[in-house]
Scaffold this motif. Structure first.
Motif, short mmCIF file in Angstrom:
data_model
loop_
_atom_site.label_atom_id
_atom_site.label_comp_id
_atom_site.label_asym_id
_atom_site.label_seq_id
_atom_site.Cartn_x
_atom_site.Cartn_y
_atom_site.Cartn_z
N GLU A 42 1.25 7.85 7.60
CA GLU A 42 0.60 7.25 8.78
C GLU A 42 1.39 7.55 10.04
OE1 GLU A 42 -0.84 3.16 8.32
OE2 GLU A 42 0.26 3.12 6.43
N SER A 43 0.70 7.74 11.14
CA SER A 43 1.41 7.90 12.41
C SER A 43 2.12 6.61 12.79
CB SER A 43 0.43 8.29 13.51
OG SER A 43 -0.49 7.24 13.75
N LEU A 44 1.67 5.49 12.21
CA LEU A 44 2.26 4.19 12.53
C LEU A 44 3.64 3.99 11.89
CD1 LEU A 44 -0.99 2.09 12.08
CD2 LEU A 44 0.19 2.51 14.25
N ILE A 45 4.04 4.91 11.02
CA ILE A 45 5.32 4.71 10.32
C ILE A 45 6.48 4.61 11.31
CG2 ILE A 45 5.67 7.19 9.91
CD1 ILE A 45 6.64 4.37 7.50
N TYR A 46 6.39 5.38 12.39
CA TYR A 46 7.47 5.36 13.39
C TYR A 46 7.61 3.96 13.98
CZ TYR A 46 9.52 5.82 18.04
OH TYR A 46 10.26 5.64 19.17
N TYR A 47 6.49 3.35 14.34
CA TYR A 47 6.53 2.03 14.97
C TYR A 47 7.02 0.97 13.98
CZ TYR A 47 3.57 4.40 18.38
OH TYR A 47 3.09 5.28 19.30
N ALA A 94 8.78 -1.99 2.98
CA ALA A 94 8.47 -0.95 2.01
C ALA A 94 7.74 0.18 2.70
CB ALA A 94 7.60 -1.51 0.89
N GLU A 95 8.23 1.41 2.50
CA GLU A 95 7.45 2.56 2.96
C GLU A 95 7.14 3.41 1.74
OE1 GLU A 95 10.35 4.01 5.95
OE2 GLU A 95 10.41 5.80 4.69
N VAL A 96 5.91 3.87 1.68
CA VAL A 96 5.42 4.51 0.46
C VAL A 96 4.63 5.77 0.83
CG1 VAL A 96 5.30 2.45 -0.95
CG2 VAL A 96 3.43 2.99 0.57
N PRO A 97 4.59 6.75 -0.08
CA PRO A 97 3.86 7.99 0.22
C PRO A 97 2.35 7.79 0.11
CG PRO A 97 4.80 8.10 -1.96
CD PRO A 97 5.29 6.83 -1.38
N ASP A 98 1.80 7.15 1.08
CA ASP A 98 0.36 6.87 1.08
C ASP A 98 -0.07 6.75 2.53
OD1 ASP A 98 -2.26 6.04 0.36
OD2 ASP A 98 -1.47 5.11 -1.46
N GLY A 99 -1.36 6.53 2.73
CA GLY A 99 -1.90 6.54 4.08
C GLY A 99 -2.35 5.17 4.56
N HIS A 100 -3.20 5.21 5.59
CA HIS A 100 -3.68 3.99 6.22
C HIS A 100 -4.95 3.58 5.49
CE1 HIS A 100 -3.46 1.40 9.81
NE2 HIS A 100 -4.77 1.48 9.90
N ASN A 101 -4.82 3.02 4.33
CA ASN A 101 -6.02 2.76 3.53
C ASN A 101 -5.82 1.54 2.62
OD1 ASN A 101 -4.97 3.62 0.80
ND2 ASN A 101 -4.65 5.53 1.95
N TRP A 102 -6.93 1.10 2.05
CA TRP A 102 -6.95 -0.16 1.31
C TRP A 102 -6.18 -0.11 0.01
CZ3 TRP A 102 -8.31 -4.33 3.76
CH2 TRP A 102 -9.06 -4.17 4.93
N ILE A 103 -6.16 1.07 -0.62
CA ILE A 103 -5.44 1.15 -1.89
C ILE A 103 -3.93 1.02 -1.64
CG2 ILE A 103 -5.01 2.56 -3.94
CD1 ILE A 103 -7.86 1.37 -3.64
N ASN A 104 -3.47 1.64 -0.58
CA ASN A 104 -2.07 1.46 -0.19
C ASN A 104 -1.78 -0.03 0.00
OD1 ASN A 104 0.48 1.47 0.96
ND2 ASN A 104 -0.15 2.48 2.85
N TRP A 105 -2.64 -0.70 0.74
CA TRP A 105 -2.39 -2.12 1.04
C TRP A 105 -2.49 -2.96 -0.24
CZ3 TRP A 105 -6.26 -1.25 5.57
CH2 TRP A 105 -5.61 -0.49 6.55
N ARG A 106 -3.46 -2.63 -1.08
CA ARG A 106 -3.58 -3.33 -2.37
C ARG A 106 -2.32 -3.16 -3.20
NH1 ARG A 106 -6.88 -0.47 -7.06
NH2 ARG A 106 -4.95 0.74 -6.95
N ASP A 107 -1.82 -1.93 -3.27
CA ASP A 107 -0.71 -1.63 -4.18
C ASP A 107 0.59 -2.32 -3.77
OD1 ASP A 107 -2.50 -0.10 -5.51
OD2 ASP A 107 -1.51 1.82 -5.17
N ARG A 108 0.68 -2.78 -2.54
CA ARG A 108 1.90 -3.46 -2.09
C ARG A 108 1.83 -4.97 -2.32
NH1 ARG A 108 1.94 1.08 -1.54
NH2 ARG A 108 2.99 0.76 -3.50
N LEU A 109 0.69 -5.49 -2.71
CA LEU A 109 0.51 -6.94 -2.66
C LEU A 109 1.33 -7.69 -3.71
CD1 LEU A 109 -3.25 -7.27 -1.67
CD2 LEU A 109 -1.22 -7.78 -0.31
N ARG A 110 1.62 -7.07 -4.81
CA ARG A 110 2.45 -7.78 -5.79
C ARG A 110 3.85 -8.02 -5.21
NH1 ARG A 110 4.89 -5.41 -11.39
NH2 ARG A 110 5.20 -7.37 -12.48
N GLU A 111 4.42 -6.94 -4.67
CA GLU A 111 5.75 -7.07 -4.09
C GLU A 111 5.75 -8.05 -2.93
OE1 GLU A 111 8.38 -3.39 -3.84
OE2 GLU A 111 7.91 -3.77 -1.75
#
Lengths: 384, 296
Positions: free
Chosen positions: A329-334, A352-369
């Motif tokens: 994501e371009s937002l990673i810098y901010y 957490a920064e992960v090799p994924d984009g600005h999308n729902w699966i990325n957001w879903r996958d972080r929810l446990r942590e």
């Protein structure tokens, strides 16, 4: 990649059989081809003439439009791409015929990621797996979803929300509360009800009430808008406190949001300090400027103003913060830039920064942590 | 257990709201089971004796506050132990033993504080004098007198210990035949150690929950250790064993257990005693308590 090279050699040897060889090739393999754990080869052939094929993806840092290579004189095309370990790439193909480009899903890949704008094809690197905790588990007790409406003074109109009530909820007991921006989308695209059921059932997350609210004029409301911050505290929280068994201390109250929703959550915590003790901020659109003007358009003006002020003089906000962003994501810098700022004002920051984009699966996958950090369950105490 | 013909009593308060969902157990054992319903009884007491429950809640809140300080103290003491181990990898190293002793002092202080709070509550709240509690205790005694044995299931070990203690069940169990597993075995031992090396946010630092009821003296049980503890690292084994000494740190895995004469039951590797040298082995002799069995 090797399989495509072998294919090219086979066609070169028997160009008259190219169509049969290609048909056998696409029938044999799954696509995109994964040569090793994380090397993908995208492939396109539909049996019809094509001028060119492009890969359109949303990986910040790579050219967003990459041209495929043609195999010999055929109308088959391929494009190799190295993916970071564990990465997920969402993409579409652009097929050009007679000078006209048409975007489409990868017709040979059934994997899709959905969002409010439609869906994309998904290429998971070989090492990526869907987390089992977000898949339906018949063992997990099902929480209840309720729908409520109430009048919001801040917006001057009725607002609807959905409320997750955990399966173990009992009369006379009070529970922590989490309010989710873009709630309908989190339920639909991030399987949030299912993963709440699982994580609570497994004692990893405390039983909690989760209020899913959605914006009406979403981008304007979420863009560091004081009326939204007031809506969250003075209208929605007050309404929930008067109608639901919610615990009354800030450490039991959380705000959560992704993208502009993350901005709204942070802004609300700053505008009403001491109200929200837990913040879950995913891919927050925390654009700021160190010098000069930003170039993201007028909708971002209040956000840039807010984040600039926040960075200059960060107030004490939530006791615990979970922050995540995809490296595509371009937002990673901010987001990276804000981590030390958050650490100045909170002892409990997880990033957490992960090799994924600005999308729902990325957001879903972080929810446990995220949820186990902000609302840990009694797993520590269970021996069964 | 095969000699049991029933009826047996069941303590399943660790299952909390699911306390009475004991049908699978009934089906598996084929015995008449009388569930002591301690969790439900406490809910009844909340209505019948709110002032007593409020006093109990205050005691628990104070215990929780002490626990925050206890955890802070563990962090630095454990770091000291790990530093000493990293230097020599030698459990006989005097600096390592000194560092362990410092952690044990912290553990002792916490347990003493917990004892003090429990005693104050017993003296001022006088729960056993309350008619509602007496009625529950009378029901429990009557039930136990008609049973061949008492089964104690696991679950939330804090709730289980708390409810058993509130109604004095620990006293009522003395001299009876007991069969306990998982958290149920933990509460019968001298002390209850909480542990989990594989949480989402990394290794949790082991801490004592409280004293156990001492019905199985001389041990601290570590059920499901394979899933919850990283015992492949000798320092983890050595530190755990040294910390709980002179008690024995004993793992309990599925498929095995310990009988009343200290004999191992079922799978041989299901019960392991952690050793201060960083290894683990079969249970050493001398563990006798006269109850029936503890299992994972």
């Amino acid at each position: 990649m090797q399989r495509v090279l072998d294919l090219a050699v086979a066609i070169e040897r028997k160009p008259q059989d190219a169509r049969r060889i290609l048909a056998e090739f696409v029938a044999r393999w799954q696509f995109p081809l994964m040569d090793s754990q994380d090397n993908a080869t995208f492939f396109y052939w539909d049996g019809m003439p094509a001028d060119a094929v492009f890969l359109q993806h949303w990986v910040f840092g790579l050219p967003s439009r990459q041209e495929f290579r043609r195999i010999g004189n055929t109308d088959a095309f391929y494009l190799p791409l190295d993916l970071p370990r564990g990465a997920r790439v969402e993409y579409k193909f652009e097929v050009v015929r007679n000078g006209n480009g048409r975007w489409m899903h990868d017709p040979r890949n059934a994997r899709r990621a959905f969002d409010p704008f439609g869906s994309n094809s998904v290429c998971p690197a070989g090492s990526y797996i869907d987390p089992e905790w977000c898949l339906y588990d018949p063992q997990s007790r099902q929480g209840e979803m309720q729908t409520h409406r109430f009048f919001s003074k801040s917006w001057g109109e009725d607002r609807e929300y959905r409320l997750y009530v955990p399966a173990e909820a009992r009369a006379g007991k009070e529970y922590p509360l989490l309010i989710v921006h873009d709630g309908a989308d989190f339920l639909h695209y991030a399987e949030m009800k299912t993963l709440l059921d699982n994580l609570i059932h497994r004692h990893e997350v405390a039983p909690l009430l989760v209020c899913f609210t959605s914006g009406v004029r979403r981008n304007w409301e979420y863009a560091a808008n004081p009326r939204q911050a007031d809506f969250l505290k003075l209208d929605l929280l007050a309404h929930l406190q008067s109608t639901q068994p919610v615990l009354d201390e800030p450490q039991f109250r959380g705000l959560m949001g992704a993208s502009f929703g993350g901005v709204s959550a942070l802004h609300a915590a700053v505008r009403h300090p001491g109200t929200w003790g837990r913040l879950l901020l995913q891919s927050g659109s925390f654009a700021f400027t160190d010098i000069g003007e930003h170039t993201r358009g007028p909708m971002w003006d209040p956000i840039v103003n807010f984040v600039n002020h926040f960075r200059e003089n960060p107030p004490a906000i939530a006791a615990k913060i979970y922050l995540s962003c995809g490296t595509f994501e371009s937002l990673i810098y901010y987001n990276r830039s804000l981590v030390p700022v958050f650490q100045q004002v909170s002892d409990g920051v997880r990033f957490a920064e992960v090799p994924d984009g600005h999308n729902w699966i990325n957001w879903r996958d972080r929810l446990r942590e995220a949820l186990t950090w902000l609302f840990p369950g009694p797993l520590w105490m269970y021996y069964e | 257990m095969r000699d049991l013909t029933g009826p047996v009593a069941l303590v399943s308060a660790g299952w909390r709201y699911d306390e009475e969902r004991d049908e699978p157990l009934r089906g598996a054992l084929g015995l008449t089971i009388h569930n002591l319903r301690l969790y439900g009884a406490f809910r009844d007491i909340e209505r019948a004796a709110p002032e007593l429950v409020a006093a109990h809640a205050r005691k628990q809140a104070m215990l929780k506050a002490i626990k925050v300080r206890y955890r802070e103290a563990i962090v630095s003491r454990l770091a000291g132990i790990q530093a000493q181990w990293a230097d020599r990898r030698d459990p006989a190293c005097p600096w390592f033993r000194l560092a362990v002793r410092h952690l044990q002092e912290v553990d002792e202080l916490f347990l003493a504080e917990a004892d003090r709070l429990h005693q104050e509550f017993a003296a001022t709240g006088r729960p056993f004098d309350h008619p509602a509690v007496q009625a529950v205790r009378a029901r429990i005694d009557e039930t136990l007198d008609g049973c061949q044995a008492v089964l104690i299931a696991g679950g939330h070990v804090g709730v289980l210990r708390n409810r058993m203690s509130f109604f004095g069940v620990d006293q009522a169990l003395r001299g009876r035949r007991l069969i306990a597993w998982s958290g149920g075995a933990m509460v019968l031992a001298d002390r209850i150690l909480l542990y989990h090396d594989y949480t989402t946010h990394g290794v949790g630092l082991a801490e004592y929950l409280d004293r156990g009821f001492g019905l199985v003296p001389g041990v601290v049980f570590l059920p499901h250790a394979q899933n919850r503890l990283d015992l492949n690292r000798p320092e983890n084994v050595a530190i755990l064993a040294a910390r709980v000494a002179p008690l024995r740190a004993v793992t309990l895995e599925n498929g095995g257990g310990i009988g009343p004469s200290g004999q191992q039951i079922g799978r041989a590797d299901a019960v392991r005693q952690l050793q201060p040298d960083g290894t683990s082995g079969a249970l050493s002799s001398g563990l006798v308590w006269g109850n029936d069995a503890a299992r994972s």
